[in-house]
Design a protein around this motif. Structure first.
Motif: not given
Ligand code: HEC
Ligand code: HEC
Length: 321
Positions: A244-251
């Protein structure tokens, strides 16, 4: 005036009915089917081809298909964003009842390139497509899948069929279409051309760009650079650890403030191969360390990244999780 309002009401009513009927049709007919036209292909395996296929599968197949048994018999994919529905990956072991069993080499090549399964059904974006992977790399995966590797030994586990959301069914009608099967042979650029080879790895062989652009919904598989926010990160991924925890992809563009423009090549290799950032923070799933890539391969990706236009996009990193 009242008459005009009445007519307007009838027109609006008709539009609502048409939209509802359209939505119901899409919902009940599900994922669309297409004609298949598999090539006449028989891969001749040798030990080098199988070894490369095994390495490639650990980079691009196994993290989705590896079950709890240690075999490629599929699993519930709890890291798929819930807006896409409930998804299980397929059993692709050599069991007689696995999803892989009925496939010929040509059907497999056709499926992996176009996204059309042997029964004609289209595989939604949760199963990647490889239209630009070289024939040799594609053949290596097929050779490996036919090999006697331990993780391919028969498992008769049957995974439930995916339950696509309405959004996926709709997008499979309007945005996600099958990809064309290449008309000519596909070759990788020479390893000595670091920019072209790095691009090949990042866009076609390992597909870093689909996670690292803005959104899976706007990824352009045929022309990766046209994906929205190409390599600028911010795509919402879900941690497979808790589902469930959202992890955002890196720039991963070379912007100095919001990307990795201040990193060295060594920093990059350490992050990609071993999941360690220069500040010591470990990278979290679903960014799995790509330890099966060589330093030389990651170095090519780094060289290619120097040519990609930097994007200013501050990604929320959620480090407290
Ligand atoms: C991001 C996760 C993911 C990756 C990576 C992935 N798959 Fe899949 N695969 C899936 C899912 C999910 C399904 C079930 C799709 C469906 O039925 O709609 C599937 C289905 C399949 C099927 C069954 C097709 C059928 O007819 O039902 C085969 C074969 C397959 N994958 C092979 C591969 C191979 C080979 C690779 C690597 C080159 C790979 N997959 C990489 C998620 C993945
Ligand atoms: C399944 C999706 C996915 C794929 C495929 C993927 N990444 Fe990542 N990557 C992520 C996520 C998510 C993060 C952020 C992880 C975190 O915040 O802990 C990340 C982080 C990174 C970072 C660290 C940057 C920073 O600022 O911390 C680098 C470098 C990187 N990825 C490069 C790559 C390369 C190169 C490839 C292909 C070989 C690749 N990634 C493939 C999802 C992915």
């Amino acid at each position: 005036m009242r008459k005009a309002l009445k007519i307007l009401g009838i027109i609006l009513g008709a539009i609502v009915v048409i939209v509802l009927l359209g939505a119901a049709t899409i919902n009940f007919s599900g994922i669309p089917s297409y004609d298949t036209n598999p090539p006449d292909l028989k891969v001749e395996p040798d030990s080098a081809l199988i070894a490369e296929g095994k390495r490639l599968a650990t980079l691009v197949c196994n993290h989705c298909h590896m079950g709890t048994s240690g075999k490629l018999d599929g699993k519930h994919m709890n890291d798929i964003p819930p807006e896409f529905g409930k998804v299980w990956s397929a059993n692709i072991t050599q069991a007689a009842n696995s999803k892989l069993a009925p496939y010929s080499d040509g059907e497999l090549a056709f499926f992996l390139r176009t996204g059309i399964k042997r029964d004609g059904k289209y595989a939604p974006p949760w199963m990647p497509k490889f239209p630009h992977m070289s024939d040799e790399d594609l053949h290596s995966i097929i050779a490996y899948l036919r090999s006697d590797a331990r993780e391919l030994q028969p498992s008769d586990k049957i995974q439930p069929a995916p339950e696509p959301s309405f959004l996926v069914k709709l997008l499979c009608r309007v945005a996600f279409r099958p990809l064309p099967y290449p008309e000519a042979s596909v070759e990788a650029p020479p390893i000595t051309d670091k920019v072209a080879y790095g691009r090949y790895l990042l866009t076609s062989k390992v597909e870093c760009y689909s996670c690292h652009s803005a959104d899976f919904k706007t990824v352009n598989i045929m022309e990766p650079e046209k994906s929205e926010g190409y390599l600028g990160g911010g795509n919402t991924l879900i941690s497979p650890e808790d589902g469930k925890t959202e992890i955002y992809s890196a720039n991963i563009t070379m912007d100095k403030e919001t990307g990795i423009g201040n990193w060295t090549e060594e920093d990059f290799i350490k992050a990609v191969r071993f999941g360690q950032r220069p500040d010591g923070k470990p990278l979290r799933q679903p960014m799995s360390p790509f330890s099966a890539l060589s330093d030389q391969e990651v170095s090519s990706i780094w060289t290619y990244l120097q040519t990609v236009p930097p994007i200013k996009n501050e990604v929320q990193r959620n480090w407290e999780y």
